[in-house]
Scaffold this motif. Sequence first.
Motif, PDB file in Angstrom:
ATOM      1  N   UNK A  31      -4.547 -48.459 -12.648  1.00 54.52           N
ATOM      2  CA  UNK A  31      -4.649 -47.100 -13.176  1.00 54.52           C
ATOM      3  C   UNK A  31      -3.230 -46.553 -13.322  1.00 54.52           C
ATOM      4  N   UNK A  32      -3.056 -45.646 -14.279  1.00 50.55           N
ATOM      5  CA  UNK A  32      -1.725 -45.057 -14.457  1.00 50.55           C
ATOM      6  C   UNK A  32      -1.852 -43.666 -15.043  1.00 50.55           C
ATOM      7  N   UNK A  33      -0.807 -42.897 -14.838  1.00 54.67           N
ATOM      8  CA  UNK A  33      -0.710 -41.567 -15.427  1.00 54.67           C
ATOM      9  C   UNK A  33       0.762 -41.281 -15.682  1.00 54.67           C
ATOM     10  N   UNK A  34       1.005 -40.386 -16.609  1.00 53.55           N
ATOM     11  CA  UNK A  34       2.383 -40.027 -16.919  1.00 53.55           C
ATOM     12  C   UNK A  34       2.980 -39.326 -15.710  1.00 53.55           C
ATOM     13  N   UNK A  35       4.175 -39.746 -15.369  1.00 53.07           N
ATOM     14  CA  UNK A  35       4.863 -39.148 -14.231  1.00 53.07           C
ATOM     15  C   UNK A  35       5.615 -37.906 -14.652  1.00 53.07           C
ATOM     16  N   UNK A  36       6.533 -37.496 -13.825  1.00 55.87           N
ATOM     17  CA  UNK A  36       7.331 -36.307 -14.146  1.00 55.87           C
ATOM     18  C   UNK A  36       8.252 -36.606 -15.322  1.00 55.87           C
ATOM     19  N   UNK A  52       1.702 -45.685 -11.208  1.00 55.51           N
ATOM     20  CA  UNK A  52       0.687 -46.737 -11.255  1.00 55.51           C
ATOM     21  C   UNK A  52       0.089 -46.892  -9.864  1.00 55.51           C
ATOM     22  N   UNK A  53      -1.200 -47.210  -9.822  1.00 55.47           N
ATOM     23  CA  UNK A  53      -1.861 -47.541  -8.571  1.00 55.47           C
ATOM     24  C   UNK A  53      -2.988 -48.507  -8.870  1.00 55.47           C
ATOM     25  N   UNK A  54      -3.506 -49.142  -7.823  1.00 55.53           N
ATOM     26  CA  UNK A  54      -4.535 -50.166  -7.970  1.00 55.53           C
ATOM     27  C   UNK A  54      -5.857 -49.679  -7.398  1.00 55.53           C
ATOM     28  N   UNK A  55      -6.937 -50.009  -8.095  1.00 52.11           N
ATOM     29  CA  UNK A  55      -8.283 -49.833  -7.568  1.00 52.11           C
ATOM     30  C   UNK A  55      -8.810 -51.247  -7.356  1.00 52.11           C
ATOM     31  N   UNK A  56      -8.943 -51.634  -6.080  1.00 52.55           N
ATOM     32  CA  UNK A  56      -9.322 -53.003  -5.719  1.00 52.55           C
ATOM     33  C   UNK A  56     -10.774 -52.994  -5.270  1.00 52.55           C
ATOM     34  N   UNK A  57     -11.598 -53.840  -5.909  1.00 49.88           N
ATOM     35  CA  UNK A  57     -13.008 -53.987  -5.532  1.00 49.88           C
ATOM     36  C   UNK A  57     -13.198 -55.362  -4.901  1.00 49.88           C
ATOM     37  N   UNK A  89      10.016 -56.079  -6.001  1.00 48.29           N
ATOM     38  CA  UNK A  89       8.862 -55.384  -5.430  1.00 48.29           C
ATOM     39  C   UNK A  89       9.188 -53.900  -5.349  1.00 48.29           C
ATOM     40  N   UNK A  90       8.460 -53.093  -6.092  1.00 51.05           N
ATOM     41  CA  UNK A  90       8.684 -51.638  -6.073  1.00 51.05           C
ATOM     42  C   UNK A  90       8.084 -51.032  -4.809  1.00 51.05           C
ATOM     43  N   UNK A  91       6.859 -51.457  -4.459  1.00 50.82           N
ATOM     44  CA  UNK A  91       6.221 -50.973  -3.227  1.00 50.82           C
ATOM     45  C   UNK A  91       5.174 -51.973  -2.782  1.00 50.82           C
ATOM     46  N   UNK A  92       5.059 -52.129  -1.462  1.00 56.80           N
ATOM     47  CA  UNK A  92       4.079 -53.029  -0.866  1.00 56.80           C
ATOM     48  C   UNK A  92       3.308 -52.257   0.197  1.00 56.80           C
ATOM     49  N   UNK A  93       2.114 -52.724   0.493  1.00 56.54           N
ATOM     50  CA  UNK A  93       1.329 -52.058   1.516  1.00 56.54           C
ATOM     51  C   UNK A  93       0.246 -52.958   2.067  1.00 56.54           C
ATOM     52  N   UNK A 109      -5.034 -47.911  -3.729  1.00 53.93           N
ATOM     53  CA  UNK A 109      -3.694 -47.952  -3.136  1.00 53.93           C
ATOM     54  C   UNK A 109      -2.948 -46.650  -3.429  1.00 53.93           C
ATOM     55  N   UNK A 110      -1.780 -46.517  -2.847  1.00 59.16           N
ATOM     56  CA  UNK A 110      -0.929 -45.356  -3.082  1.00 59.16           C
ATOM     57  C   UNK A 110      -0.432 -45.347  -4.524  1.00 59.16           C
ATOM     58  N   UNK A 111      -0.131 -44.144  -5.026  1.00 62.09           N
ATOM     59  CA  UNK A 111       0.492 -44.027  -6.343  1.00 62.09           C
ATOM     60  C   UNK A 111       1.973 -44.354  -6.199  1.00 62.09           C
ATOM     61  N   UNK A 112       2.472 -45.155  -7.136  1.00 59.78           N
ATOM     62  CA  UNK A 112       3.870 -45.574  -7.104  1.00 59.78           C
ATOM     63  C   UNK A 112       4.515 -45.138  -8.416  1.00 59.78           C
TER      64      UNK A 112
END
Length: 169
Positions: A31-36, A52-57, A89-93, A109-112
Amino acid sequence: MKTLLLITSLLFSTALSFAERGHVTVNVEVESERGKKDTDKNAKTPDESRSHWLVVRLSNMSQTKLEGLTLKWSLYADDLKRGTDAIVAQKEGEQKVGIDPGQLAEVTTDKVLFEWIPMHYERTGSGRRSSSKKVDETGRRYHGYAVQVLQDGVVIGEAYSHRSLQKAE
Protein backbone atom coordinates in the motif's frame (compact mmCIF):
# COMPACT_ATOMS: atom_id res chain seq x y z
CA MET A 1 5.36 -52.25 -5.87
CA LYS A 2 8.59 -51.08 -4.24
CA THR A 3 8.38 -47.83 -6.20
CA LEU A 4 4.82 -47.20 -4.99
CA LEU A 5 5.89 -47.95 -1.42
CA LEU A 6 8.86 -45.58 -1.73
CA ILE A 7 6.73 -42.75 -3.14
CA THR A 8 4.11 -43.26 -0.42
CA SER A 9 6.72 -43.19 2.33
CA LEU A 10 8.28 -40.02 0.88
CA LEU A 11 4.91 -38.27 0.73
CA PHE A 12 4.09 -39.38 4.28
CA SER A 13 7.44 -38.15 5.65
CA THR A 14 7.01 -34.81 3.84
CA ALA A 15 3.52 -34.45 5.31
CA LEU A 16 4.88 -35.21 8.79
CA SER A 17 7.64 -32.63 8.46
CA PHE A 18 5.06 -29.99 7.47
CA ALA A 19 2.85 -31.00 10.39
CA GLU A 20 5.74 -30.76 12.84
CA ARG A 21 7.00 -27.32 11.88
CA GLY A 22 3.86 -25.93 10.22
CA HIS A 23 3.35 -24.33 6.87
CA VAL A 24 2.16 -20.81 6.22
CA THR A 25 1.04 -19.28 2.94
CA VAL A 26 2.15 -15.64 2.69
CA ASN A 27 0.33 -13.06 0.54
CA VAL A 28 1.61 -9.48 0.55
CA GLU A 29 0.00 -6.29 -0.72
CA VAL A 30 2.00 -3.08 -0.94
CA GLU A 31 0.00 0.00 0.00
CA SER A 32 1.20 3.55 -0.58
CA GLU A 33 0.15 7.15 -0.28
CA ARG A 34 1.68 10.45 -1.25
CA GLY A 35 3.96 11.71 1.47
CA LYS A 36 4.69 15.26 2.46
CA LYS A 37 5.42 17.61 -0.42
CA ASP A 38 7.94 20.46 -0.31
CA THR A 39 9.37 20.82 3.14
CA ASP A 40 10.63 24.25 2.14
CA LYS A 41 7.24 25.29 0.63
CA ASN A 42 8.86 25.92 -2.76
CA ALA A 43 6.37 24.79 -5.42
CA LYS A 44 9.10 24.63 -8.10
CA THR A 45 11.19 22.04 -6.26
CA PRO A 46 10.63 18.65 -7.96
CA ASP A 47 10.92 16.54 -4.81
CA GLU A 48 8.95 13.34 -4.44
CA SER A 49 7.92 11.42 -1.38
CA ARG A 50 5.71 8.42 -0.80
CA SER A 51 4.87 6.34 2.22
CA HIS A 52 4.77 2.59 1.70
CA TRP A 53 3.60 -0.17 4.02
CA LEU A 54 2.75 -3.86 3.75
CA VAL A 55 -0.49 -5.70 4.40
CA VAL A 56 0.58 -9.31 5.03
CA ARG A 57 -2.02 -12.11 5.01
CA LEU A 58 -0.89 -15.38 6.56
CA SER A 59 -2.84 -18.63 6.05
CA ASN A 60 -2.30 -21.61 8.34
CA MET A 61 -2.52 -24.70 6.13
CA SER A 62 -1.77 -27.19 8.92
CA GLN A 63 -4.20 -28.90 11.32
CA THR A 64 -2.54 -27.44 14.43
CA LYS A 65 -2.55 -23.96 15.89
CA LEU A 66 0.67 -22.11 15.12
CA GLU A 67 1.81 -19.99 18.06
CA GLY A 68 4.94 -17.99 18.69
CA LEU A 69 5.54 -17.21 15.01
CA THR A 70 7.80 -14.29 14.13
CA LEU A 71 6.99 -12.18 11.08
CA LYS A 72 10.15 -10.46 9.80
CA TRP A 73 9.74 -7.77 7.15
CA SER A 74 12.00 -5.37 5.29
CA LEU A 75 11.31 -2.51 2.89
CA TYR A 76 14.15 -1.76 0.47
CA ALA A 77 15.09 1.43 -1.35
CA ASP A 78 17.24 2.39 -4.32
CA ASP A 79 20.00 4.70 -3.11
CA LEU A 80 20.03 7.40 -5.80
CA LYS A 81 23.47 8.77 -5.01
CA ARG A 82 25.39 9.47 -8.23
CA GLY A 83 27.80 6.69 -9.12
CA THR A 84 26.18 4.06 -6.92
CA ASP A 85 23.73 1.35 -7.77
CA ALA A 86 22.91 0.22 -4.27
CA ILE A 87 19.79 -1.30 -2.80
CA VAL A 88 19.56 -0.57 0.92
CA ALA A 89 17.18 -1.61 3.68
CA GLN A 90 15.07 1.46 4.43
CA LYS A 91 13.30 -0.12 7.43
CA GLU A 92 13.02 -3.57 8.98
CA GLY A 93 10.76 -4.93 11.67
CA GLU A 94 9.50 -7.99 13.52
CA GLN A 95 6.08 -8.88 14.88
CA LYS A 96 4.82 -11.87 16.86
CA VAL A 97 1.75 -13.63 15.49
CA GLY A 98 -0.33 -16.77 16.08
CA ILE A 99 -2.70 -18.45 13.62
CA ASP A 100 -5.51 -20.95 14.28
CA PRO A 101 -5.77 -24.02 11.98
CA GLY A 102 -7.35 -23.22 8.63
CA GLN A 103 -7.54 -19.50 9.51
CA LEU A 104 -6.15 -16.28 8.13
CA ALA A 105 -4.20 -13.60 10.03
CA GLU A 106 -3.64 -10.11 8.69
CA VAL A 107 -0.69 -7.98 9.80
CA THR A 108 -0.07 -4.38 8.77
CA THR A 109 3.48 -3.01 9.02
CA ASP A 110 4.57 0.51 9.88
CA LYS A 111 4.39 3.25 7.26
CA VAL A 112 7.83 4.03 5.85
CA LEU A 113 8.56 7.33 4.11
CA PHE A 114 10.72 7.29 0.96
CA GLU A 115 11.96 10.71 -0.20
CA TRP A 116 13.89 11.52 -3.36
CA ILE A 117 14.49 14.30 -5.85
CA PRO A 118 14.47 13.20 -9.50
CA MET A 119 17.09 14.44 -11.98
CA HIS A 120 16.07 17.88 -13.23
CA TYR A 121 17.44 21.13 -14.60
CA GLU A 122 17.47 24.45 -12.78
CA ARG A 123 17.63 27.78 -14.50
CA THR A 124 20.50 30.05 -13.51
CA GLY A 125 20.74 33.70 -14.41
CA SER A 126 18.10 35.75 -16.20
CA GLY A 127 17.38 37.22 -19.58
CA ARG A 128 19.68 36.44 -22.49
CA ARG A 129 22.44 35.15 -20.22
CA SER A 130 20.32 32.49 -18.55
CA SER A 131 21.41 28.87 -18.71
CA SER A 132 20.38 25.54 -17.25
CA LYS A 133 22.23 23.50 -14.69
CA LYS A 134 21.67 19.76 -14.37
CA VAL A 135 20.83 18.56 -10.86
CA ASP A 136 21.37 14.82 -10.26
CA GLU A 137 18.78 12.68 -8.54
CA THR A 138 19.23 12.16 -4.81
CA GLY A 139 17.48 10.40 -1.93
CA ARG A 140 15.95 6.96 -1.64
CA ARG A 141 13.13 5.59 -3.79
CA TYR A 142 11.04 2.48 -2.97
CA HIS A 143 12.45 -0.72 -4.49
CA GLY A 144 10.68 -3.71 -2.92
CA TYR A 145 10.00 -5.88 0.11
CA ALA A 146 10.99 -9.13 1.80
CA VAL A 147 8.78 -11.03 4.26
CA GLN A 148 9.63 -14.17 6.23
CA VAL A 149 7.62 -16.16 8.78
CA LEU A 150 9.76 -18.05 11.28
CA GLN A 151 8.87 -20.75 13.79
CA ASP A 152 11.65 -21.49 16.28
CA GLY A 153 14.19 -19.91 13.91
CA VAL A 154 13.08 -21.99 10.88
CA VAL A 155 11.52 -20.26 7.87
CA ILE A 156 8.04 -21.73 7.26
CA GLY A 157 6.79 -19.10 4.80
CA GLU A 158 8.27 -16.25 2.77
CA ALA A 159 7.48 -13.74 0.05
CA TYR A 160 9.68 -11.34 -1.94
CA SER A 161 8.86 -8.62 -4.45
CA HIS A 162 12.06 -9.42 -6.40
CA ARG A 163 14.11 -12.60 -6.46
CA SER A 164 17.27 -10.56 -5.89
CA LEU A 165 15.99 -9.51 -2.46
CA GLN A 166 15.87 -13.14 -1.35
CA LYS A 167 19.67 -13.19 -1.27
CA ALA A 168 19.75 -9.96 0.74
CA GLU A 169 17.94 -11.59 3.68
